[in-house]
Write a protein that holds these residues in place. Structure first.
Motif, PDB file in Angstrom:
ATOM      1  N   ASP A 495      73.369  18.410  66.105  1.00 34.81           N
ATOM      2  CA  ASP A 495      72.005  17.892  66.152  1.00 34.81           C
ATOM      3  C   ASP A 495      71.943  16.372  66.062  1.00 34.81           C
ATOM      4  O   ASP A 495      70.896  15.775  66.304  1.00 34.81           O
ATOM      5  CB  ASP A 495      71.168  18.503  65.026  1.00 34.81           C
ATOM      6  CG  ASP A 495      71.784  18.245  63.653  1.00 34.81           C
ATOM      7  OD1 ASP A 495      72.975  17.879  63.623  1.00 34.81           O
ATOM      8  OD2 ASP A 495      71.098  18.439  62.640  1.00 34.81           O
ATOM      9  N   GLN A 496      73.056  15.711  65.700  1.00 34.85           N
ATOM     10  CA  GLN A 496      73.058  14.261  65.581  1.00 34.85           C
ATOM     11  C   GLN A 496      74.235  13.644  66.305  1.00 34.85           C
ATOM     12  O   GLN A 496      75.308  14.232  66.371  1.00 34.85           O
ATOM     13  CB  GLN A 496      73.092  13.847  64.105  1.00 34.85           C
ATOM     14  CG  GLN A 496      71.749  13.930  63.398  1.00 34.85           C
ATOM     15  CD  GLN A 496      71.828  13.366  61.999  1.00 34.85           C
ATOM     16  OE1 GLN A 496      72.729  13.694  61.241  1.00 34.85           O
ATOM     17  NE2 GLN A 496      70.871  12.517  61.641  1.00 34.85           N
ATOM     18  N   TRP A 509      71.591   9.096  66.035  1.00 32.02           N
ATOM     19  CA  TRP A 509      70.585   9.495  67.037  1.00 32.02           C
ATOM     20  C   TRP A 509      70.311  10.985  66.900  1.00 32.02           C
ATOM     21  O   TRP A 509      71.237  11.784  66.856  1.00 32.02           O
ATOM     22  CB  TRP A 509      71.074   9.207  68.455  1.00 32.02           C
ATOM     23  CG  TRP A 509      71.622   7.835  68.674  1.00 32.02           C
ATOM     24  CD1 TRP A 509      72.866   7.409  68.394  1.00 32.02           C
ATOM     25  CD2 TRP A 509      70.934   6.711  69.223  1.00 32.02           C
ATOM     26  NE1 TRP A 509      73.038   6.094  68.734  1.00 32.02           N
ATOM     27  CE2 TRP A 509      71.852   5.637  69.257  1.00 32.02           C
ATOM     28  CE3 TRP A 509      69.634   6.501  69.706  1.00 32.02           C
ATOM     29  CZ2 TRP A 509      71.517   4.379  69.744  1.00 32.02           C
ATOM     30  CZ3 TRP A 509      69.305   5.256  70.188  1.00 32.02           C
ATOM     31  CH2 TRP A 509      70.225   4.204  70.202  1.00 32.02           C
ATOM     32  N   SER A 510      69.027  11.337  66.853  1.00 34.64           N
ATOM     33  CA  SER A 510      68.632  12.742  66.877  1.00 34.64           C
ATOM     34  C   SER A 510      68.324  13.084  68.332  1.00 34.64           C
ATOM     35  O   SER A 510      67.198  12.918  68.807  1.00 34.64           O
ATOM     36  CB  SER A 510      67.402  12.963  65.985  1.00 34.64           C
ATOM     37  OG  SER A 510      67.005  14.308  66.025  1.00 34.64           O
ATOM     38  N   GLY A 513      65.605  15.760  69.163  1.00 31.64           N
ATOM     39  CA  GLY A 513      64.270  15.563  68.594  1.00 31.64           C
ATOM     40  C   GLY A 513      63.363  14.842  69.571  1.00 31.64           C
ATOM     41  O   GLY A 513      63.772  14.385  70.641  1.00 31.64           O
ATOM     42  N   ARG A 514      62.107  14.734  69.173  1.00 31.91           N
ATOM     43  CA  ARG A 514      61.138  14.066  70.044  1.00 31.91           C
ATOM     44  C   ARG A 514      61.354  12.551  70.075  1.00 31.91           C
ATOM     45  O   ARG A 514      61.229  11.897  71.079  1.00 31.91           O
ATOM     46  CB  ARG A 514      59.719  14.378  69.576  1.00 31.91           C
ATOM     47  CG  ARG A 514      59.314  15.811  69.823  1.00 31.91           C
ATOM     48  CD  ARG A 514      57.883  16.051  69.384  1.00 31.91           C
ATOM     49  NE  ARG A 514      57.471  17.412  69.681  1.00 31.91           N
ATOM     50  CZ  ARG A 514      56.979  17.789  70.852  1.00 31.91           C
ATOM     51  NH1 ARG A 514      56.830  16.911  71.813  1.00 31.91           N
ATOM     52  NH2 ARG A 514      56.612  19.037  71.058  1.00 31.91           N
ATOM     53  N   SER A 515      61.682  12.026  68.902  1.00 31.04           N
ATOM     54  CA  SER A 515      61.839  10.578  68.827  1.00 31.04           C
ATOM     55  C   SER A 515      63.307  10.200  69.007  1.00 31.04           C
ATOM     56  O   SER A 515      64.192  10.801  68.414  1.00 31.04           O
ATOM     57  CB  SER A 515      61.339  10.072  67.467  1.00 31.04           C
ATOM     58  OG  SER A 515      61.647   8.703  67.310  1.00 31.04           O
ATOM     59  N   ARG A 516      63.544   9.203  69.841  1.00 36.34           N
ATOM     60  CA  ARG A 516      64.908   8.727  70.052  1.00 36.34           C
ATOM     61  C   ARG A 516      65.188   7.447  69.270  1.00 36.34           C
ATOM     62  O   ARG A 516      66.218   6.827  69.453  1.00 36.34           O
ATOM     63  CB  ARG A 516      65.151   8.478  71.545  1.00 36.34           C
ATOM     64  CG  ARG A 516      65.105   9.733  72.375  1.00 36.34           C
ATOM     65  CD  ARG A 516      66.280  10.652  72.009  1.00 36.34           C
ATOM     66  NE  ARG A 516      66.104  12.006  72.509  1.00 36.34           N
ATOM     67  CZ  ARG A 516      66.404  12.388  73.738  1.00 36.34           C
ATOM     68  NH1 ARG A 516      66.869  11.530  74.582  1.00 36.34           N
ATOM     69  NH2 ARG A 516      66.223  13.636  74.106  1.00 36.34           N
ATOM     70  N   SER A 518      66.282   4.989  66.309  1.00 37.69           N
ATOM     71  CA  SER A 518      67.299   5.089  65.256  1.00 37.69           C
ATOM     72  C   SER A 518      67.396   3.754  64.542  1.00 37.69           C
ATOM     73  O   SER A 518      67.374   2.701  65.177  1.00 37.69           O
ATOM     74  CB  SER A 518      68.652   5.471  65.845  1.00 37.69           C
ATOM     75  OG  SER A 518      69.134   4.434  66.663  1.00 37.69           O
TER      76      SER A 518
END
Length: 884
Positions: A495-496, A509-510, A513-516, A518
């Motif tokens: 996931d990361q 970095w996720s 996820g919706r948000s990039r 970091s």
């Protein structure tokens, strides 16, 4: 965690320079690899590297006729005498001069060594006793006017013939003979590379570099003042009966030699580089500077075979004792070939990376290792056998990183040519190529644990590119770093994504996820590498100031720092103005890896050391020195004052213009084609580690170094446990235990004694009803040994059901143990599968034959019915007749 890792094997480099040698049985080839010697077993398809190291690169090696003693001599003339079977060093000696060739006498009692324009013959030291002064000089022979190139003994060990750069060959006797003077063979117009005796010792063949082969035999009265062989023998100084006997015994010495034939290879634009001769089959094998080798049958000089096997010159050639296999070494390409000339097929063909090995990756099961090199090639090596089994040449520039997918069937590689490629390890093909919208150079790589997403960090645009493996499409471009992305790693959960850069930051970095966005975590210096802990809760980073920084993933803060500057520093280069302790250039790690349990960290860098740290305590557990080769820069701690001149160190002065041969003086390399500082005319390779990785099994780790791919493992298979053996453990006691009905105890005792006939006797007397019980109670120490025996027994015994019951019981009872140790059990399991497939095929063949026979019988019965015309009664009569 255990830290008693020992050097196991050197892969990735199969030949560097010097001569290759066959063992007396012809089943193995010895090849010098830097300052080590590798042994390639051609029958069992395995390779091993002997544990000793010479001071510098090996110039020549020789193996005694009984295969017990090996002598290896480096470029400075320092020699090591080794017990070949045990791999232990027996003695050291310095010949104080460059040695071009060394040869054991056929009876094994003497060692002949070239010593400038002289030849020294030494008594062979005994490998059975420790001697105070093992090397005793027998005699020193003179006569040549230039450097001696080769030595060849006669099969009686009484004479030897030498060749030299003075364009002559000379015949010497081992011991002084009355009236004998060394015979000189002159007439060649170039360096004589080799001289060989025929099987009957009545002919001597000399081969020169310009492609001429002269055959020398006894002169037959050419003129009145000349005499034939018989007259020469009678003219020997002593005419008594003892003198006549001496002359008959030493016919070779008292023969007047003359040229009987002159032959020429007629290979335009090429020169002979190496040659060897097989007396039993009278085959002359010659290697040329264009990569061509040829076979000629003597004395008629009949061409048998000519083949081009390399683009560069063949440096060394050897022939097996039977004359069937030929071994060739090409130094420039680092290539080793074994060719069976009768069937015209390769027995072995191995080649290392052309220059340096940049990166490596372990497969998830620890069976295979992938390496990427400066030559743009990706190679796959078997960790157990040490052989390369596939090479992918698709990249056109240096490989920066390689990674396996978690399933182990796909390999990814990133290169400076601007591509990331995916290779299918089942069909061995490049099935996907990933590129960026604008050309960039990729210097780091990471693969999602599911194998669906691959990411690569760029060196010039400072961005991270993310692709889908299924479609090959670019999914996203992650921006934020302001310097080259030096490291990428996915967390074990996937996931990361962690990235490190030369901008002194690390980012998390996720990616799903919706948000990039970091937030960068600031470091103390430029980051060079990073690694996730196996549980995904921590990241380890190496920085340019020699520190290992540990970051908590959940909180995003630095937890601890290990100062590694003192541990990694070591080794002074010849042009360094500072000592190793004060030089900051090499005091950093460029590769880090966690152990399988996450308790320790393995780190390596531009130094001769690889270090293991305890993560919890923050202390160094062990330091490994990857090489002691003084031919490499950075292995000496202090410079030698004796080699310092007004122009600088002797080793840094370019002496290529002083070579005697024109082709050695010419520099044909293109600018930029050689790696290193192009302002220097001469570039020395330095001892360093480009990449370190731990095996997923935790049993071994590997380092991509200047010497090659070094593998260290917890080698417990060679340890001897004396408690397993006792005075009561005899074949008689085992048989009495077996007869009393204690089958398990008898089997364990037989496995301890490790006598195959005894194991077979105990194995076959176990009742089928007791097999499951005995298999369940067999201790884990003996599982591997017993399974190996069962796999061998299946292929050679007729007891099909009995063996199948044992296999089923062992796998049912110890399946979990076998799965945990599948790395070391792989060969045994393959043997079991081979044996079971053999049983299946033989049973299927027998069934097919029986079915055919029954069909034939039934068809014959039908014919009998038709002929009688009686319907049911005729058919029954026909069947009764056949059964009768």
């Amino acid at each position: 965690m255990k830290a008693n890792f020992v050097f196991q094997n050197l892969c990735g480099t199969v030949y560097r320079q010097g001569n290759v040698v066959f063992t007396p049985d012809g089943n193995s080839v010895l090849s010098p690899v830097g300052n080590r010697v590798s042994v390639f077993d051609l029958v069992n398809n395995k390779s091993r590297t002997l544990p000793f190291e010479n001071r510098k690169n090996i110039a020549c090696i020789a193996l005694s006729p009984d295969g017990n003693v090996l002598i290896s001599i480096d470029e400075d003339g320092r020699a090591i005498l080794v017990h070949f079977r045990k791999g232990t060093v027996l003695h050291h000696i310095s010949f104080r001069s460059k040695v071009s060739h060394v040869a054991f006498s056929p009876d094994g009692k003497y060692i002949a060594v070239t010593h400038g324009h002289k030849i020294q013959v030494w008594n062979t030291p005994s490998q059975l006793v420790r001697e105070f002064a093992p090397f005793v000089l027998h005699r020193e022979y003179t006569g040549h006017h230039d450097e001696v190139v080769s030595i060849c003994w006669s099969k009686t060990s009484r004479y030897f013939v030498t060749t030299s750069r003075d364009m002559t060959a000379r015949l010497y006797t081992l011991n002084p003979l009355e009236g004998f003077k060394p015979k000189q063979f002159a007439g060649h117009r170039d360096v004589v590379l080799g001289a060989f005796f025929s099987e009957d010792e009545k002919t001597i063949y000399t081969v020169s570099r310009d492609g001429a082969v002269f055959a020398w035999s006894a002169k037959r009265g050419v003129a009145d003042d000349d005499s034939d062989v018989e007259m020469d023998i009678l003219d020997a100084p002593s005419t008594s009966a003892s003198g006549a006997n001496l002359a008959l015994e030493h016919t070779v010495a008292y023969t007047r030699w003359g040229i009987s034939n002159r032959h020429f290879f007629n290979q335009p634009g090429t020169k002979v580089v190496c040659a060897t001769f097989h007396p039993k089959t009278s085959l002359l094998i010659v290697g040329f500077s264009t990569g061509v080798f040829g076979l000629w049958e003597m004395p008629d000089f009949t061409p048998v075979h000519t083949l081009s096997i390399s683009n560069e010159k063949i440096s060394s050639v050897a022939v097996s004792a039977s004359g069937e296999w030929l071994a060739f070494g090409a130094a420039k390409l680092g290539q080793l070939l074994v060719w069976e000339w009768q069937s015209e097929s390769y027995v072995l063909k191995q080649q290392g990376h052309y220059y340096d090995m940049n990166t490596l990756g372990f497969s998830p099961d620890g069976q295979n290792i992938a390496t990427g090199g400066e030559d743009g090639k990706v190679k796959l090596w078997n960790a157990a056998s040490g052989f390369c089994f596939v090479t992918f040449p698709e990249h056109t520039a240096s490989i920066s990183s390689v990674e396996f997918a978690k399933q182990g069937q796909i390999l990814f590689s990133a290169s400076l040519d601007g591509t990331v490629r995916a290779f299918d390890l089942i069909r061995y093909r490049n099935f996907r190529t990933f590129t960026s919208p604008t050309p960039v150079q990729f210097c780091s790589l990471a693969v999602d644990p599911s194998g669906d997403v691959v990411c690569a960090g760029s060196q010039d645009s400072f961005e991270i590119y993310m692709w889908s493996v299924q479609t090959g499409k670019l999914l996203d471009i992650l921006s934020g770093h302001t310097a080259p992305v030096s490291g990428l790693a996915f967390s074990p959960s996937g996931d990361q994504l962690a990235s490190s850069s030369w901008d002194r930051s690390v980012r998390l970095w996720s990616i799903f996820g919706r948000s990039r966005a970091s937030e960068p975590i600031t470091l103390s210096a430029e980051a060079t590498a990073l690694a996730f802990r196996p549980d995904g809760k921590e990241i380890c980073l190496s920085t340019l100031d020699g520190q290992l920084t540990f970051i908590d993933v959940a909180e995003g803060v630095i937890k601890s720092v290990i100062e590694g500057r003192r541990d990694i520093s070591g080794g002074r280069k010849i042009d360094d103005r500072l000592t190793a302790a004060n030089n900051a250039a090499s005091k950093y790690f460029n590769s880090v890896a966690y152990t399988a349990d996450g308790a320790c960290v393995l780190a390596g860098g531009s130094s001769k050391y690889v270090v293991i740290y305890d993560r919890a305590e923050g202390v160094m557990i062990k330091k490994f020195q990857i090489s002691e080769n003084l031919s490499l820069d950075g292995t000496l701690e202090m410079l030698d004052n004796r080699k310092m001149t007004e122009a600088g160190p002797v080793d840094s002065i370019d002496t290529t213009g002083d070579n005697s041969d024109l082709e050695d003086r010419l520099d044909k390399t293109l600018p930029g084609a050689a790696k290193g500082d192009l302002s220097k005319r001469r570039y020395r390779r330095e001892a360093k580690t480009n990449c370190v990785r731990f095996s997923a099994t935790g049993r071994s780790w590997a380092a991509a170094s200047t010497e090659g791919l070094l593998i260290y493992s917890l080698d417990e298979s060679t340890t001897f446990d004396p408690f397993d053996l006792s005075l009561d453990l005899t074949p008689a006691s085992i048989i009495s235990t077996m007869e009393s009905g204690d089958h398990l105890i008898a089997l364990i005792m037989a496995l301890r004694l490790s006598e195959k006939p005894l194991i077979q006797r105990v194995y076959e007397t176990v009742p089928p009803s007791s097999i499951r019980l005995v298999a369940r109670q067999l201790p884990g120490v003996y599982i591997s040994q017993f399974m190996k025996y069962v796999s061998d027994h299946i292929e050679s015994s007729p007891h099909v059901e009995f063996d199948l019951l044992w296999v089923s019981a062992m796998l049912t009872s110890h399946g979990r143990w076998v799965k945990e140790h599948k790395g070391e059990m792989a060969g045994t399991l393959r043997g079991l599968v081979r044996g079971l497939m053999g049983l299946e095929s033989s049973v299927a063949k027998l069934c097919d034959e029986n079915t055919f026979a029954l069909d034939y019988i039934i068809s014959q019965a039908g014919k009998g019915t038709t002929a009688n015309g009686n319907g049911h009664g005729g058919e029954s009569n026909g069947v009764m007749e056949i059964e009768a």
